[in-house]
Write an enzyme that holds these catalytic residues in place. Structure first.
Site, PDB file in Angstrom:
ATOM      1  N   ASP A 166       0.816  -1.229   0.066  1.00 25.91           N
ATOM      2  CA  ASP A 166       0.128   0.117   0.081  1.00 25.91           C
ATOM      3  C   ASP A 166       0.865   1.349   0.026  1.00 25.91           C
ATOM      4  O   ASP A 166       1.849   1.467   0.840  1.00 25.91           O
ATOM      5  CB  ASP A 166      -0.978   0.116   1.262  1.00 25.91           C
ATOM      6  CG  ASP A 166      -2.064   0.978   1.010  1.00 25.91           C
ATOM      7  OD1 ASP A 166      -2.444   1.276  -0.120  1.00 25.91           O
ATOM      8  OD2 ASP A 166      -2.666   1.378   1.956  1.00 25.91           O
ATOM      9  N   HIS A 191      -3.869  13.749   1.623  1.00 24.37           N
ATOM     10  CA  HIS A 191      -3.973  12.992   2.507  1.00 24.37           C
ATOM     11  C   HIS A 191      -2.877  12.839   3.626  1.00 24.37           C
ATOM     12  O   HIS A 191      -3.112  13.125   4.830  1.00 24.37           O
ATOM     13  CB  HIS A 191      -4.200  11.460   2.165  1.00 24.37           C
ATOM     14  CG  HIS A 191      -4.528  10.216   3.111  1.00 24.37           C
ATOM     15  ND1 HIS A 191      -5.444  10.481   3.680  1.00 24.37           N
ATOM     16  CD2 HIS A 191      -3.672   9.498   3.541  1.00 24.37           C
ATOM     17  CE1 HIS A 191      -5.316   9.317   4.776  1.00 24.37           C
ATOM     18  NE2 HIS A 191      -4.246   8.784   4.375  1.00 24.37           N
ATOM     19  N   ARG A 250       1.142  14.846  13.931  1.00 24.39           N
ATOM     20  CA  ARG A 250       2.307  15.802  14.134  1.00 24.39           C
ATOM     21  C   ARG A 250       2.113  16.890  13.785  1.00 24.39           C
ATOM     22  O   ARG A 250       2.559  17.291  12.811  1.00 24.39           O
ATOM     23  CB  ARG A 250       3.546  15.039  13.489  1.00 24.39           C
ATOM     24  CG  ARG A 250       4.003  13.500  13.786  1.00 24.39           C
ATOM     25  CD  ARG A 250       5.275  13.300  12.824  1.00 24.39           C
ATOM     26  NE  ARG A 250       4.695  13.436  11.247  1.00 24.39           N
ATOM     27  CZ  ARG A 250       4.077  12.443  10.703  1.00 24.39           C
ATOM     28  NH1 ARG A 250       3.813  11.406  11.233  1.00 24.39           N
ATOM     29  NH2 ARG A 250       3.695  12.792   9.247  1.00 24.39           N
ATOM     30  N   GLU A 310     -10.579   3.757   3.565  1.00 23.58           N
ATOM     31  CA  GLU A 310      -9.819   4.896   2.664  1.00 23.58           C
ATOM     32  C   GLU A 310     -10.137   4.558   1.316  1.00 23.58           C
ATOM     33  O   GLU A 310     -10.198   3.303   0.808  1.00 23.58           O
ATOM     34  CB  GLU A 310      -8.269   4.324   3.037  1.00 23.58           C
ATOM     35  CG  GLU A 310      -7.719   4.882   4.738  1.00 23.58           C
ATOM     36  CD  GLU A 310      -6.390   4.610   4.567  1.00 23.58           C
ATOM     37  OE1 GLU A 310      -5.681   3.895   3.923  1.00 23.58           O
ATOM     38  OE2 GLU A 310      -5.686   5.442   5.668  1.00 23.58           O
ATOM     39  N   GLU A 342      -9.360   4.209  -2.115  1.00 27.06           N
ATOM     40  CA  GLU A 342      -8.260   3.981  -2.906  1.00 27.06           C
ATOM     41  C   GLU A 342      -8.335   3.296  -4.304  1.00 27.06           C
ATOM     42  O   GLU A 342      -9.335   2.758  -4.643  1.00 27.06           O
ATOM     43  CB  GLU A 342      -7.151   2.941  -2.273  1.00 27.06           C
ATOM     44  CG  GLU A 342      -6.682   3.837  -0.766  1.00 27.06           C
ATOM     45  CD  GLU A 342      -5.464   3.001  -0.097  1.00 27.06           C
ATOM     46  OE1 GLU A 342      -4.737   2.230  -0.764  1.00 27.06           O
ATOM     47  OE2 GLU A 342      -5.417   2.854   1.197  1.00 27.06           O
ATOM     48  N   ASP A 402      -9.229   0.411   2.084  1.00 28.51           N
ATOM     49  CA  ASP A 402      -8.005  -0.018   2.974  1.00 28.51           C
ATOM     50  C   ASP A 402      -8.912   0.537   4.300  1.00 28.51           C
ATOM     51  O   ASP A 402      -8.419   1.489   5.023  1.00 28.51           O
ATOM     52  CB  ASP A 402      -6.957   0.811   2.841  1.00 28.51           C
ATOM     53  CG  ASP A 402      -5.954   0.449   3.779  1.00 28.51           C
ATOM     54  OD1 ASP A 402      -5.872  -0.634   4.452  1.00 28.51           O
ATOM     55  OD2 ASP A 402      -4.718   1.235   3.783  1.00 28.51           O
ATOM     56  N   ARG A 444      -8.077   3.714  13.315  1.00 28.26           N
ATOM     57  CA  ARG A 444      -7.472   4.615  13.861  1.00 28.26           C
ATOM     58  C   ARG A 444      -6.769   4.779  15.040  1.00 28.26           C
ATOM     59  O   ARG A 444      -5.616   5.323  15.300  1.00 28.26           O
ATOM     60  CB  ARG A 444      -7.826   6.049  13.386  1.00 28.26           C
ATOM     61  CG  ARG A 444      -8.493   6.114  12.191  1.00 28.26           C
ATOM     62  CD  ARG A 444      -7.475   6.364  10.987  1.00 28.26           C
ATOM     63  NE  ARG A 444      -8.126   6.575   9.463  1.00 28.26           N
ATOM     64  CZ  ARG A 444      -7.305   6.366   8.575  1.00 28.26           C
ATOM     65  NH1 ARG A 444      -5.874   5.841   8.446  1.00 28.26           N
ATOM     66  NH2 ARG A 444      -7.818   6.467   7.416  1.00 28.26           N
ATOM     67  N   GLN A 497      -3.990   2.335  15.036  1.00 29.72           N
ATOM     68  CA  GLN A 497      -2.544   2.901  14.259  1.00 29.72           C
ATOM     69  C   GLN A 497      -2.038   4.013  14.951  1.00 29.72           C
ATOM     70  O   GLN A 497      -0.809   4.006  14.961  1.00 29.72           O
ATOM     71  CB  GLN A 497      -3.572   3.382  13.041  1.00 29.72           C
ATOM     72  CG  GLN A 497      -2.413   4.022  11.888  1.00 29.72           C
ATOM     73  CD  GLN A 497      -3.048   4.611  10.885  1.00 29.72           C
ATOM     74  OE1 GLN A 497      -4.331   4.692  10.548  1.00 29.72           O
ATOM     75  NE2 GLN A 497      -2.176   5.136   9.724  1.00 29.72           N
ATOM     76  N   LYS A 534      -4.461  -1.939   9.794  1.00 32.62           N
ATOM     77  CA  LYS A 534      -4.850  -2.135   8.605  1.00 32.62           C
ATOM     78  C   LYS A 534      -5.174  -3.587   8.044  1.00 32.62           C
ATOM     79  O   LYS A 534      -5.664  -3.743   7.009  1.00 32.62           O
ATOM     80  CB  LYS A 534      -3.512  -1.629   7.616  1.00 32.62           C
ATOM     81  CG  LYS A 534      -3.256  -0.301   7.999  1.00 32.62           C
ATOM     82  CD  LYS A 534      -4.120   0.735   7.320  1.00 32.62           C
ATOM     83  CE  LYS A 534      -3.423   2.134   7.337  1.00 32.62           C
ATOM     84  NZ  LYS A 534      -4.495   3.139   6.577  1.00 32.62           N
ATOM     85  N   THR A 553      -9.364  -5.843   3.743  1.00 31.11           N
ATOM     86  CA  THR A 553      -9.274  -4.787   2.691  1.00 31.11           C
ATOM     87  C   THR A 553     -10.340  -5.279   1.604  1.00 31.11           C
ATOM     88  O   THR A 553     -10.215  -6.304   1.301  1.00 31.11           O
ATOM     89  CB  THR A 553      -7.800  -4.675   2.131  1.00 31.11           C
ATOM     90  OG1 THR A 553      -7.011  -4.487   3.243  1.00 31.11           O
ATOM     91  CG2 THR A 553      -7.354  -3.729   0.907  1.00 31.11           C
ATOM     92  N   GLU A 597     -10.250  12.368   7.923  1.00 24.34           N
ATOM     93  CA  GLU A 597     -10.029  14.049   7.438  1.00 24.34           C
ATOM     94  C   GLU A 597     -11.337  14.598   7.402  1.00 24.34           C
ATOM     95  O   GLU A 597     -11.532  15.802   7.793  1.00 24.34           O
ATOM     96  CB  GLU A 597      -9.446  13.720   6.191  1.00 24.34           C
ATOM     97  CG  GLU A 597      -8.054  13.431   5.941  1.00 24.34           C
ATOM     98  CD  GLU A 597      -7.617  12.847   4.607  1.00 24.34           C
ATOM     99  OE1 GLU A 597      -7.515  13.817   3.713  1.00 24.34           O
ATOM    100  OE2 GLU A 597      -7.692  11.677   4.198  1.00 24.34           O
TER     101      GLU A 597
HETATM  102 MN    MN Z   1      -4.005   2.927   2.899  1.00 22.17          MN
END
Ligand code: MN
Length: 437
Positions: A138, A145, A154, A210, A212, A244, A248, A251, A264, A268, A384
């Site tokens: 991936d 993103h 961060r 996600e 994708e 995906d 969170r 993660q 993750k 999928t 997001e």
């Molecule tokens: Mn992904």
């Protein structure tokens, strides 16, 4: 890189009438591949091509002796229960098969009657993952993103300094990839809650999707022999939709220093149909970098990539909650964007993946990474859209969502359209969240 040919002619029509309807994902100019069998049967899966609301059975067609010449070997390779053998062949064979299928499915084809016996309504078939996926990687190709996510993880340094030089990726897990219609239990994981003294083992409370694309590798390369960018696309069979699913909260605790792992790899979902690069040829765009950004290093740069390396694939994400389905309400669109905004092209991903001698194999899958566009409305994930869960989305039922609840169903859709071109689509990639086991 494919040039336009007779198979892209927007004036072409098919004797399969549903392929000529405005808005169909599967006109004659598309011809995407899947594996399928009659729904609920124990028959072997076999290759199929979508035409209108039908699927053309390639195993049955191979038994008819209608297709001859250079396409015959490709057709035989597409008759098996995975598409790996077809993927292993290469652009010349894929192109010959596309041309032959285009001709026999065209209005006025002398073979129409014989082919009609090889059609099945898509509504009456089921699909499987179309290839034996040996390895799944991936990537992280949306700078929007990467910046949006980075700001939450961060705040002082949203975009890490390597981003504009290296196509960032991680090795994912192939075993839990499923085809559209996949359901999965909400994952349980280790989570460090803010202010807690230690981690807790709990069902994921920040479950996300996600948006994708998935890129299926065609012919591989020998270990130790990088694929130069100039020939990278001849190693790509085609593109599907990919979700995906991401935990969170898991993660956020596990990702340093080696990146995503259990956040993750629990599920999928991909769409059953693979749209070939040749079908996408009318939708190519120049690949450009924003003013002031570094140009790609020489091994990630070519005149072809600059001239037409980007693809304008429109994408959208739809949500249906359990309550929405109970009330018969339509899915709600959460966002829409285009693959054209990606920071790295398909060719660059292949060239980068192999620059160190890593060997790709037919059927390997590359995820594009979450495809968020420049504006917040174009974001490809809830983290997001809701700014990390701070701004809930209001649903037509009066429900609100920050992250996914049990019974929520996410559907991805993709299509290409432009004046003077035939509109082509990717079908749907749907998956549903079940309660934690
Ligand atoms: Mn992904």
């Amino acid at each position: 890189m494919h040039t336009l040919n007779e198979t892209h002619d927007p004036a072409l029509t098919s004797w399969v009438e549903s392929a000529n309807l405005a808005g169909t994902d599967f006109p004659l100019q598309n011809l995407p591949f899947s594996v399928f069998r009659p729904r609920g049967s124990a028959e072997a899966f076999r290759g199929g091509v979508a035409i209108g609301d039908q699927v053309l059975d390639l195993a049955a067609l191979a038994g008819l002796d209608v297709i001859d010449g250079p396409a015959k070997a490709a057709l035989a390779a597409a008759a098996g229960d995975t598409l790996n053998a077809l993927m292993a062949q290469g652009p010349a064979e894929w192109s010959a098969l596309r041309l032959a299928l285009s001709r026999v499915l065209r209005s006025g084809s002398a073979d129409a009657q014989r082919l009609a016996a090889c059609l099945a309504p898509q509504a009456e078939v089921e699909h499987e993952v179309p290839a034996r996926i040996g390895d799944y990687t991936d990537f992280y190709t949306s700078v929007h993103h990467a910046t949006n996510i980075g700001r939450q993880f961060r705040p002082d340094q949203p975009l890490l300094p390597n981003y504009k030089w290296v196509p960032i990726g991680y090795h994912g897990r192939a075993s839990s990839i499923g085809v559209s219609g996949q359901t999965f239990s909400r994952p349980v994981g280790q989570v460090m809650k803010p202010g807690a003294e230690g981690p807790a083992v709990v069902p994921c409370a920040r479950l996300d999707y996600e948006l994708e694309l998935g890129i299926f590798v065609g012919p591989g390369n020998a270990q130790g022999q990088p694929i130069p960018i100039a020939s990278a696309e001849s190693h790509v069979f085609g593109i599907c939709l990919l979700n995906d699913w991401s935990a969170r909260d898991v993660q956020g605790w596990e990702y340093q220093p080696l990146g995503p792992f259990l956040s993750k790899n629990f599920a999928t979902t991909i769409s059953p149909w693979i749209v070939t690069l040749e079908a996408l040829a009318p939708y190519r765009l120049p690949f450009t970098r924003p003013e002031g950004d570094p140009q790609p290093l020489p091994y990630l740069d070519s005149p072809e990539n600059r001239g037409a390396g980007a693809l304008d694939i429109r994408l959208e994400v739809l949500l249906s909650t359990g309550r929405m389905r109970e009330r018969g309400m339509p899915d709600m669109r959460l966002s829409a964007t285009s693959y054209r905004h990606a920071y790295w092209t398909v060719a660059q991903l292949v060239a980068h993946h192999t620059m160190n001698g890593c060997n790709l194999r037919p059927g390997d899958l590359l995820g594009s990474g979450t495809l968020s566009g420049p504006s917040l409305q174009e974001a490809g994930a809830l983290i997001e859209l809701t700014t990390g869960g701070q701004n809930p989305i209001e649903l037509p039922t009066g429900e609100r969502r920050t992250f996914l609840e049990d019974a929520d169903q996410i559907t991805l859709r993709g299509w290409c359209e432009a004046p003077g071109r035939a509109r082509i689509g990717f079908g749907a990639c749907a998956g549903t969240v079940l309660p934690a086991a």
